[in-house]
Write an enzyme that holds these catalytic residues in place. Structure first.
Site, PDB file in Angstrom:
ATOM      1  CD  GLU A 125      -1.480  -0.236   3.599  1.00  0.00           C
ATOM      2  OE1 GLU A 125      -1.818  -1.388   3.913  1.00  0.00           O
ATOM      3  OE2 GLU A 125      -1.982   0.777   4.098  1.00  0.00           O
ATOM      4  CB  CYS A 138       3.346   7.726   2.495  1.00  0.00           C
ATOM      5  SG  CYS A 138       3.885   6.545   3.747  1.00  0.00           S
ATOM      6  CB  CYS A 143       7.589  -4.822   8.716  1.00  0.00           C
ATOM      7  SG  CYS A 143       8.889  -3.955   9.627  1.00  0.00           S
ATOM      8  CB  CYS A 200       6.859  -1.374  16.025  1.00  0.00           C
ATOM      9  SG  CYS A 200       8.536  -0.904  15.565  1.00  0.00           S
ATOM     10  CB  CYS A 205       3.482  -1.070  13.609  1.00  0.00           C
ATOM     11  SG  CYS A 205       3.577  -0.895  11.816  1.00  0.00           S
ATOM     12  CB  CYS A 257       1.690   1.728   8.721  1.00  0.00           C
ATOM     13  SG  CYS A 257       2.404   3.309   8.952  1.00  0.00           S
TER      14      CYS A 257
HETATM   15  N1  SAH Z   1       9.941   1.103   9.650  1.00  0.00           N
HETATM   16  C1  SAH Z   1      10.042   2.514   9.591  1.00  0.00           C
HETATM   17  C2  SAH Z   1       9.012   3.208   8.706  1.00  0.00           C
HETATM   18  C3  SAH Z   1       7.587   2.734   8.728  1.00  0.00           C
HETATM   19  S1  SAH Z   1       6.455   3.255   9.940  1.00  0.00           S
HETATM   20  C4  SAH Z   1      10.033   3.116  10.977  1.00  0.00           C
HETATM   21  O1  SAH Z   1       9.872   2.371  11.934  1.00  0.00           O
HETATM   22  O2  SAH Z   1      10.225   4.311  11.108  1.00  0.00           O
HETATM   23  C5  SAH Z   1       6.306   5.020   9.917  1.00  0.00           C
HETATM   24  C6  SAH Z   1       6.021   5.592  11.292  1.00  0.00           C
HETATM   25  O3  SAH Z   1       4.703   5.287  11.750  1.00  0.00           O
HETATM   26  C7  SAH Z   1       6.960   5.056  12.353  1.00  0.00           C
HETATM   27  O4  SAH Z   1       7.340   6.092  13.206  1.00  0.00           O
HETATM   28  C8  SAH Z   1       6.072   4.054  13.078  1.00  0.00           C
HETATM   29  O5  SAH Z   1       6.563   3.750  14.344  1.00  0.00           O
HETATM   30  C9  SAH Z   1       4.756   4.777  13.068  1.00  0.00           C
HETATM   31  N2  SAH Z   1       3.577   3.937  13.286  1.00  0.00           N
HETATM   32  C10 SAH Z   1       3.348   2.666  12.873  1.00  0.00           C
HETATM   33  N3  SAH Z   1       2.139   2.242  13.259  1.00  0.00           N
HETATM   34  C11 SAH Z   1       1.566   3.266  13.916  1.00  0.00           C
HETATM   35  C12 SAH Z   1       0.316   3.450  14.567  1.00  0.00           C
HETATM   36  N4  SAH Z   1      -0.585   2.471  14.609  1.00  0.00           N
HETATM   37  N5  SAH Z   1       0.090   4.643  15.137  1.00  0.00           N
HETATM   38  C13 SAH Z   1       1.010   5.639  15.090  1.00  0.00           C
HETATM   39  N6  SAH Z   1       2.194   5.529  14.511  1.00  0.00           N
HETATM   40  C14 SAH Z   1       2.491   4.354  13.932  1.00  0.00           C
END
Ligand code: SAH
Length: 346
Positions: free
Chosen positions: A94, A107, A114, A118, A121, A335
């Site tokens: 996406e 974006c 991945c 995290c 996420c 995301c």
């Molecule tokens: N892997 C990379 C880029 C992808 S995520 C990274 O970790 O930076 C882009 C941003 O969105 C990151 O800061 C991630 O921690 C955040 N993110 C992911 N899921 C989220 C959510 N459910 N709510 C808020 N931020 C989120």
């Protein structure tokens, strides 16, 4: 026949060498490259000044990456569009189109799935399927441009995947995107976001590109960060912050800290005080992201007043801070949610 080469992932020099090797004149490489990266052709067939004979030879030797949208969701609130693209092997990724006063920002995803894990996420719930090729990263932008008819001015690598876990392909992608023979998107208008893979942050600094590096910080102590982000078990906060400082030294580019505010987890006044301390040590900008709750986890957003208080505390401490505008609230927001829903319903 050997395996075919992915033509759209080649630099201009590599494409030229390949065409000369096929007995073609060098100017053909310029024509083909322009069709791919400026005219955004969807196939060899669209290259009208290339003979049928050469098109046939190209198709024998090369594959041509072209993503097709399987779903487009458009926000009625702010015009944000979420695209779900099908790849040649039927995986889906996406991408998001956002309209800002300074232009169109896209974006993109850097991996299918991945493996960073995290906790908040959605992209990481099923683990990593595979890396994206440079052409698959590029064509998310090209396909959106083909679909909307608009020129993309900013690119953020903040979709599904960890870009620094796909380092080599990422760097080729960045160079192709910035190439004056292609879309020529200014390095200053490109942001790469990482959860903090320290050795590759340092490698990226040594590339001396003018892109913005965004670090997903999300917590101010190792202990708290480990609870939200498994990568924090590998690299300590002090190592990650030292890599940020190194990036700034090498490139002169201000670092962005991303800080997703999770209700009751990292949003207290003390968290804000500690974040101010970290931010004051470095040339940076803090981007607060109200966490986007996913149904698989029970994290909740901080209350509006808490977000405002957190921001004020940072501002009082002279930290440059913005709260990310929530774009496309009415379409699958966070995301990886659109892709997940698609897979669940398949
Ligand atoms: N892997 C990379 C880029 C992808 S995520 C990274 O970790 O930076 C882009 C941003 O969105 C990151 O800061 C991630 O921690 C955040 N993110 C992911 N899921 C989220 C959510 N459910 N709510 C808020 N931020 C989120």
């Amino acid at each position: 026949m050997d395996q075919k080469t992915d033509m759209k992932s080649l630099t201009f020099g590599e494409l030229k060498a390949a065409l000369i090797d096929m007995g073609e004149k060098p100017f053909r490489a310029a024509q083909v490259y322009q069709w791919m990266h400026q005219k955004l052709a969807g196939s060899f067939d669209e290259m009208t000044n290339i003979s049928a004979e050469l098109k046939g030879k190209l198709a024998e030797r090369f594959t041509y990456t072209c993503l097709t949208p399987v779903q487009v969701q458009e926000s009625k609130l702010d015009g944000t569009k979420k695209f779900l693209f099908r790849l040649a092997d039927d995986n889906v990724v996406e991408s998001v189109y956002m309209r800002y006063h300074h232009g169109i920002s896209v974006c993109i995803s850097s991996q299918v799935g991945c493996r960073m894990g995290c906790r908040f996420c959605a992209s990481t719930l099923d683990g990593l399927e595979r890396n994206l090729t440079p052409s698959e990263m590029l064509d998310q932008i090209y396909a959106i441009s083909r679909y909307t008819g608009e020129r993309v001015s900013n690119v953020v690598v903040m979709g599904t995947g960890e870009p620094l876990d796909n380092y080599d392909n990422l760097v080729i992608f960045l160079k192709l995107l910035n190439d004056e023979r292609g879309l020529h998107i200014s390095q200053r208008n490109i942001t790469v976001s990482t959860c903090g893979i320290v050795p590759n942050m340092r490698r990226l600094a040594d590339e001396k590109l003018q892109i913005t590096l965004a670090l997903s910080l999300h917590a101010t102590t190792d202990e708290k960060r480990k609870r939200l982000m498994p990568i924090a078990n590998r690299y300590s906060l002090s190592e990650v912050l030292a890599a940020c400082a190194y990036y700034f030294e090498q490139t002169g580019r201000r670092i962005t800290f991303e800080y997703s505010l999770v209700g009751g987890v990292n949003d207290t006044d003390q968290d804000a005080a500690e974040l101010s301390e970290i931010a004051s040590g470095l040339c940076c900008h803090v981007n607060l992201i109200p966490v986007n709750p996913i149904k698989e986890r029970d994290y909740v957003q901080s209350a509006k007043a808490r977000i405002a208080a957190f921001r004020e505390k940072l501002e009082r401490n002279k930290v440059t801070v913005t709260v990310r505008r929530e774009m496309g609230r009415d379409i699958d927001g966070a995301c990886g949610q659109l892709r997940r829903r698609h897979i669940e319903n398949a």
